[in-house]
Design an enzyme around this catalytic site. Structure first.
Site, PDB file in Angstrom:
ATOM      1  N   ARG A  77     -10.331 -12.220   2.435  1.00  7.92           N
ATOM      2  CA  ARG A  77     -11.457 -12.583   2.281  1.00  7.92           C
ATOM      3  C   ARG A  77     -10.897 -13.896   1.993  1.00  7.92           C
ATOM      4  O   ARG A  77     -11.459 -14.877   1.616  1.00  7.92           O
ATOM      5  CB  ARG A  77     -11.764 -12.067   0.574  1.00  7.92           C
ATOM      6  CG  ARG A  77     -10.813 -11.894  -0.540  1.00  7.92           C
ATOM      7  CD  ARG A  77     -11.369 -11.573  -1.754  1.00  7.92           C
ATOM      8  NE  ARG A  77     -11.099  -9.916  -1.546  1.00  7.92           N
ATOM      9  CZ  ARG A  77     -12.095  -8.956  -2.357  1.00  7.92           C
ATOM     10  NH1 ARG A  77     -11.717  -9.320  -3.450  1.00  7.92           N
ATOM     11  NH2 ARG A  77     -11.609  -7.571  -2.274  1.00  7.92           N
ATOM     12  N   LYS A 137       0.807  -1.497   0.297  1.00  2.54           N
ATOM     13  CA  LYS A 137       0.248  -0.079  -0.055  1.00  2.54           C
ATOM     14  C   LYS A 137       0.857   1.186   0.080  1.00  2.54           C
ATOM     15  O   LYS A 137       2.262   1.647   0.830  1.00  2.54           O
ATOM     16  CB  LYS A 137      -0.867   0.313   1.721  1.00  2.54           C
ATOM     17  CG  LYS A 137      -1.995  -1.033   0.793  1.00  2.54           C
ATOM     18  CD  LYS A 137      -3.409  -0.980   2.478  1.00  2.54           C
ATOM     19  CE  LYS A 137      -4.391  -1.946   2.105  1.00  2.54           C
ATOM     20  NZ  LYS A 137      -5.302  -1.710   1.452  1.00  2.54           N
TER      21      LYS A 137
HETATM   22  N1  BES Z   1      -8.144  -4.045   4.455  1.00  2.00           N
HETATM   23  C1  BES Z   1      -8.071  -3.747   2.974  1.00  2.00           C
HETATM   24  C2  BES Z   1      -9.357  -2.643   3.709  1.00  2.00           C
HETATM   25  C3  BES Z   1      -9.316  -1.291   3.390  1.00  2.00           C
HETATM   26  C4  BES Z   1      -9.553  -0.353   2.836  1.00  2.00           C
HETATM   27  C5  BES Z   1     -10.242  -1.132   4.896  1.00  2.00           C
HETATM   28  C6  BES Z   1      -9.664   1.360   3.578  1.00  2.00           C
HETATM   29  C7  BES Z   1     -10.283  -0.114   5.770  1.00  2.00           C
HETATM   30  C8  BES Z   1      -9.702   1.811   4.939  1.00  2.00           C
HETATM   31  C9  BES Z   1      -8.291  -4.385   2.354  1.00  2.00           C
HETATM   32  O1  BES Z   1      -7.419  -6.031   3.299  1.00  2.00           O
HETATM   33  C10 BES Z   1      -7.801  -4.070   1.115  1.00  2.00           C
HETATM   34  O2  BES Z   1      -6.674  -4.583   0.797  1.00  2.00           O
HETATM   35  N2  BES Z   1      -8.747  -4.460   0.045  1.00  2.00           N
HETATM   36  C11 BES Z   1      -8.200  -3.948  -0.587  1.00  2.00           C
HETATM   37  C12 BES Z   1      -9.306  -4.782  -1.706  1.00  2.00           C
HETATM   38  C13 BES Z   1      -8.393  -5.135  -3.457  1.00  2.00           C
HETATM   39  C14 BES Z   1      -7.157  -5.227  -3.859  1.00  2.00           C
HETATM   40  C15 BES Z   1      -9.306  -5.889  -4.563  1.00  2.00           C
HETATM   41  C16 BES Z   1      -9.418  -2.932  -1.687  1.00  2.00           C
HETATM   42  O3  BES Z   1      -9.917  -2.324  -0.710  1.00  2.00           O
HETATM   43  O4  BES Z   1      -8.047  -1.842  -2.402  1.00  2.00           O
HETATM   44 MN    MN Z   2      -5.499  -5.727   2.060  1.00  7.68          MN
END
Ligand code: BES
Ligand code: MN
Ligand code: ZN
Length: 502
Positions: free
Chosen positions: A348, A274
């Site tokens: 997931r 990230k």
């Molecule tokens: N933990 C994150 C989601 C999240 C984002 C929680 C902002 C709280 C605040 C999750 O694991 C994630 O990174 N999701 C990705 C999924 C994508 C790669 C399909 C996302 O939402 O960008």
């Molecule tokens: Mn994630």
């Protein structure tokens, strides 16, 4: 934890909290809502007018008191014959937060039913929160949360009112547990320390005598028993993954539900790293796990006649030479294979393992699972769709969803139904495995829900709660909600269990 008292007597506390509303048709006309207490309204209204008070939500105006050191007016918004319980909960919470540094606080707001007393007590308890565990030299300068809450009401001696006060303290105690776990830095909250802190909390809640039992899988057992999701996500970290199971089995019960919470103690994104800006908020990626663990303990403390199994798949999603690579294929508990196209879609994967195990255990022998709920900070798309204060509910069973949404109306937590459109499922197809861990970017929250749906038998009522935005408050405090971990979902899970055990 703050104590809650009820009284129909005189005000003897340090501070008195009173409601302040305004007239819908004439917003400049203020209305004092002092519940059972009679005040010198004329003088107070003229001073409040001079001070520019508006009576809007989250406004606190403090004046020197007569029988108390201070009198604090908390905004109720538009004047109503009967205030919604959430309005009272937020108003007392905002006052409670603002009054940190004082010890005993009296709340005299309209209490026309037991639920109003419950809401005022709950708001006050939830607003009396601070997280100072990791302060060093600045700790002494922090204002202590209020510790004695007294709700003024004519129902003070009623059994139901006393039960409501007791329940508010329990709800406060376990919301504090959720918030503390979320706020705790990942340097201190690892999958292992998470299981240790929860084990301690289980003991404090009465342990086996209270019908509680804890089981923990370590990284070796997880690997050997085929938990490819939890293992794969956790394998890039020096802090190994865990699976935590808390079962609550009362002596008498008719229904049994499983709660499963995402427990990523830190989500760096793995090899799909990230961006640095905002990554610190990913310490909150275990909010679902904290909520389901605290909920089952609250349910046990309330001695509800309903069996609950809470599950927390715990892992740290990190970057290293042992981390999962994009294109790796893992095998989820039960045998389905997943092509990990994006290691940042890790929630997931751990949930698929835990849901599969929860269903296997829940449906073993003659015991039957009546429903299963997963709770997760799953997608950024949730925040895009619903903002930071409204969570999403997805389901395979509209009745179950309606029952849950009714519980959220009572708890005051904002949830909104979202669809699981069948046509999006094809985007999760993989050319090499049973499915891929990412699909269409558009509707990303729904795609994540559809991924999980693949692991749920169609005859089992299931809810998927995406709490990505509401779990962690990066803005300013409001109502009874502090900055940082909010504790979202815990109260609705408890209210649902109460409703289902009736
Ligand atoms: N933990 C994150 C989601 C999240 C984002 C929680 C902002 C709280 C605040 C999750 O694991 C994630 O990174 N999701 C990705 C999924 C994508 C790669 C399909 C996302 O939402 O960008
Ligand atoms: Mn994630
Ligand atoms: Zn995550």
């Amino acid at each position: 934890m703050a104590k809650v008292h009820l009284t129909d007597g005189a005000v003897t506390q340090d501070v008195l909290v009173i409601g302040l509303a305004f007239k819908q048709a004439h917003p400049e006309k203020l209305v004092i809502e002092s519940g059972v207490l009679t005040l010198d309204e004329k003088t107070l209204l003229s001073v409040l007018g001079d001070l520019g008070a508006t009576g809007k939500a989250d406004e606190i105006i403090k004046l020197p008191g007569t029988s108390t050191r201070l009198i604090a007016f908390t905004g109720l918004g538009v004047e109503k014959k009967k205030y919604p319980h959430e309005v009272l909960r937020r108003a007392s919470g905002a006052a409670s937060r603002d009054l940190a540094g004082n010890k005993s606080v009296a709340f005299s707001l309209p209490t026309d039913d037991i639920e109003s007393i419950a809401a005022i007590a709950e708001g006050a308890v939830l607003g009396a929160y601070s997280f100072d565990e990791f302060r060093g030299s600045t700790k002494a300068a922090q204002r202590e949360p209020i510790s004695e809450i007294t709700v003024h009401t004519n129902f003070a001696t009623k059994t139901e009112a006393k039960a409501a006060a007791k329940r508010a303290v329990i709800v406060g105690q376990y919301t504090t547990l959720v918030r503390d776990l979320i706020n705790m830095p990942p340097s201190h909250l690892t999958p292992t320390t998470f299981t240790q802190l929860i084990s301690q909390a289980v003991t404090l809640a009465g342990g086996s005598a209270a019908g509680l039992k804890v089981s923990i899988w370590d990284e070796k057992q997880l690997k050997a028993q085929g938990f490819g999701g939890i293992t794969g996500v956790g394998q890039g970290s020096a802090n190994p993954p865990r699976l935590l199971h808390i079962s609550y089995t009362p002596t008498k019960y008719k229904k049994k539900f499983a709660y499963v919470g995402k427990g990523i103690t830190f989500d760096s994104g793995g090899l799909a790293l990230k961006p640095a800006a905002g990554m610190e908020a990913m310490k909150s990626d275990m909010s679902g796990a904290a909520a389901v663990c605290a909920a089952v303990l609250a349910i046990a403390t309330l001695k509800l006649p309903i069996a609950i199994d809470s599950w927390a798949p715990l892992a740290e999603n990190m970057v290293s030479d042992t981390a999962t690579r994009p294109s790796d294929i893992i095998t989820i508990y039960g045998g389905k294979t997943v092509e990990v196209l994006n290691p940042d879609a890790e929630g997931r994967l751990v949930l698929a393992d835990a849901l599969s195990k929860a269903i296997e255990i829940g449906r073993k022998g003659k015991s039957t699972l009546d429903g299963i709920i997963d709770v997760a900070t799953l997608t950024g798309a949730q925040v895009v769709a619903l903002g930071t204060r409204t969570s999403a509910v997805m389901t395979n069973d509209e009745n179950f969803s309606a029952t849950f949404l009714a519980a959220t109306q009572q708890s005051g937590e904002a949830f909104w139904p979202m669809p699981l459109p069948e046509e999006l499922r094809a985007s999760l197809d993989s050319p090499v495995a049973d499915l891929a861990n990412i699909g269409d970017r558009m509707g990303g929250m729904l795609v994540a829900g559809l991924f999980l749906k693949d692991f749920i038998p169609s005859d089992l009522p299931w809810l998927h709660l995406d709490i990505a935005g509401p779990a962690y408050n990066e803005g300013t405090a409001h109502g009874y909600t502090p900055v940082g971990g909010t504790g979202i979902a815990m109260r609705s899970l408890v209210t649902l269990a109460e409703n289902l055990s009736k």
